[in-house]
Design a protein around this motif. Structure first.
Motif, PDB file in Angstrom:
ATOM      1  N   GLY B  69       0.793  -1.225   0.000  1.00 43.43           N
ATOM      2  CA  GLY B  69       0.000   0.000   0.000  1.00 43.43           C
ATOM      3  C   GLY B  69       0.821   1.269   0.000  1.00 43.43           C
ATOM      4  O   GLY B  69       0.265   2.355   0.105  1.00 43.43           O
ATOM      5  N   THR B  72       0.955   4.468  -4.987  1.00 43.55           N
ATOM      6  CA  THR B  72      -0.373   4.556  -5.583  1.00 43.55           C
ATOM      7  C   THR B  72      -0.643   3.473  -6.639  1.00 43.55           C
ATOM      8  O   THR B  72      -1.691   2.818  -6.579  1.00 43.55           O
ATOM      9  CB  THR B  72      -0.570   5.948  -6.220  1.00 43.55           C
ATOM     10  N   ARG B  75      -1.056  -0.049  -4.918  1.00 43.70           N
ATOM     11  CA  ARG B  75      -2.122  -0.087  -3.914  1.00 43.70           C
ATOM     12  C   ARG B  75      -3.497  -0.040  -4.574  1.00 43.70           C
ATOM     13  O   ARG B  75      -4.355  -0.870  -4.308  1.00 43.70           O
ATOM     14  CB  ARG B  75      -1.968   1.098  -2.961  1.00 43.70           C
ATOM     15  N   VAL B  76      -3.683   0.938  -5.462  1.00 47.09           N
ATOM     16  CA  VAL B  76      -4.983   1.104  -6.102  1.00 47.09           C
ATOM     17  C   VAL B  76      -5.118   0.171  -7.312  1.00 47.09           C
ATOM     18  O   VAL B  76      -6.170  -0.422  -7.544  1.00 47.09           O
ATOM     19  CB  VAL B  76      -5.198   2.569  -6.530  1.00 47.09           C
TER      20      VAL B  76
END
Lengths: 250, 174
Positions: B69, B72, B75-76
């Protein structure tokens, strides 16, 4: 070439950029007035390298420009069609990961996420929204925390730790469940020693950490990014020493 | 290798773990070597009873779970990939979703902080390349299939008003 004649430089999108030893690519670029989109980088803090919005291409490889040391003769690209698409997708990811409603947000016009999105011509999220459930923390008499807007840049974490010496904030969890927490057994901001004069109060690039009682003091339309796009304000983000806290000068 | 372990009717072999390379039966003569198919020592053999789409879907969920995480894209991105694969699995996918997989994969490979994000899309890209029918037969239409059930969303209104006549259903007047 600079006046000294022998100052070290690298190429950014074909233009020569001087740098001081130890500076990273984004620091040198911003100091020379060249804007590279960024969110988790802040001119007063050590580069963090987590948002990846400042990704550039160097000799065929992509990397975050905020953590890449500038070296003489480097050829850096930041504005290719491919990189622009990647910058857009990264910002869109941050929009769908949280709950961002610009029209009703107190920070609209001062928000770096919003400003970067406008600057990259992002017109919609394109990706599927995740609509996470993130309750706000209104426990503190002077400060509101709206976690819905957090982009996990860790600036408040770093400011509270490095400048305020308080460790009020931290990130917890892993992967998509990663979230901002408050360092108190009750998990409520009211039970921390945060003060409105803390550095952590002024570094949030979005609208998570809000001072109560002063909302909309500066009207929409007269805010930082209402006047000029963020890409025209590169020099404001050039590296600088941490500014003294208001209480120090008082 | 396949003979040694007694594998029969093998349709695919995953070299190394989920982030390795998935090969199909036309490539079984390739060599395990640094120059061709490097391996960390693990293999997974899938026979014809296996659905490579489900294998890949399982792998992306694994990566989303493993993502720390920090950055970006990983994580996304790994979670968005899970959502797309789940949507395909429910028969709600379209060509747009396959394009979305490629778009996200390129970003993860380019911008991720570490090797997890870098390789998290390998199982998707390998299986789409070699077992594309496993994906395409899940697309009700290669053009467009709305994930949102508009008529279903009216169900509550129908229940509240006690109506179930044709006029209370979308498309009834066509």
């Amino acid at each position: 070439m600079s006046a000294e004649g022998n100052a070290a430089t690298f190429l950014l999108d074909g233009e020569e950029v001087p740098f001081e030893p130890g500076q990273t690519v984004i620091q040198a670029a911003l100091a020379a007035g060249h804007y590279i989109p960024h969110l988790c980088y802040h001119p007063e803090f050590k580069p963090h390298g987590s948002c990846k919005v400042c990704t550039v291409e160097v000799n065929g490889r992509t990397t975050a420009s905020c953590t890449l040391r500038a070296q003489a003769g480097m050829e850096v690209l930041s504005q290719t069609e491919r990189l622009r698409k990647e910058h857009q997708t990264l910002v869109q990811m941050l929009f769908v990961e949280g709950n961002h409603f610009c029209p009703s947000c107190e920070v609209s016009g001062n928000c770096v996420l919003q400003a970067v999105a406008y600057d990259l011509d992002i017109m919609s999220a394109e990706l599927d929204y995740m609509f996470p459930n993130r309750p706000v923390d209104a426990s503190h008499p002077e400060i509101l925390l709206d976690f819905n807007r957090c982009i996990l840049c860790e600036l408040c974490v770093r400011a509270s730790r490095e400048v305020d010496g308080k460790h009020v904030f931290a990130l917890s969890g892993r992967g998509i469940t990663k979230h901002l927490i408050v360092n108190a057994e009750s998990r409520r901001l009211a039970d921390t020693d945060i003060a409105v004069t803390d550095k952590a109060m002024e570094v949030c690039p979005v609208g998570v950490i809000l001072r109560k009682g002063v909302g909309f003091r500066v009207p929409i339309g007269e805010r930082r990014f209402d006047k000029r796009p963020i890409s025209a304000q590169a020099l404001d983000d050039a590296p600088r020493r941490p500014s003294p806290k208001p209480e120090d000068s008082a | 290798m396949l003979e040694d372990c007694g594998a029969e009717r093998t349709q695919a072999v995953q070299i190394s773990g989920p982030s390795g390379t998935c090969i199909d039966s036309t490539e079984f003569e390739r060599r395990i070597a640094f120059e061709d198919l490097p391996t960390a020592g693990a293999f997974m053999a899938f026979d014809e009873s296996r659905d490579l789409f489900e294998v890949a879907r399982n792998f992306v969920h694994f990566f989303a779970h493993e993502s720390c995480g920090f950055c970006t894209p990983c994580r996304v991105g790994t979670t968005l990939l899970c959502n797309v694969m789940d949507k395909l699995q429910q028969g709600k996918g379209s060509q747009h979703d396959l394009n979305q997989i490629f778009r996200l994969s390129r970003l993860l490979q380019s911008a991720s902080h570490c090797g997890l994000g870098l390789t998290a899309c390998n199982p998707l890209l390998d299986t789409i390349k070699r077992f594309r029918p496993a994906y395409e037969r899940r697309l009700e239409s290669l053009e467009f299939e709305p994930a949102f059930d508009l008529d279903g969303a009216l169900e509550r209104a129908r229940a509240m008003t006690g109506r179930d006549d044709p006029g209370a259903h979308l498309g009834a007047d066509e």
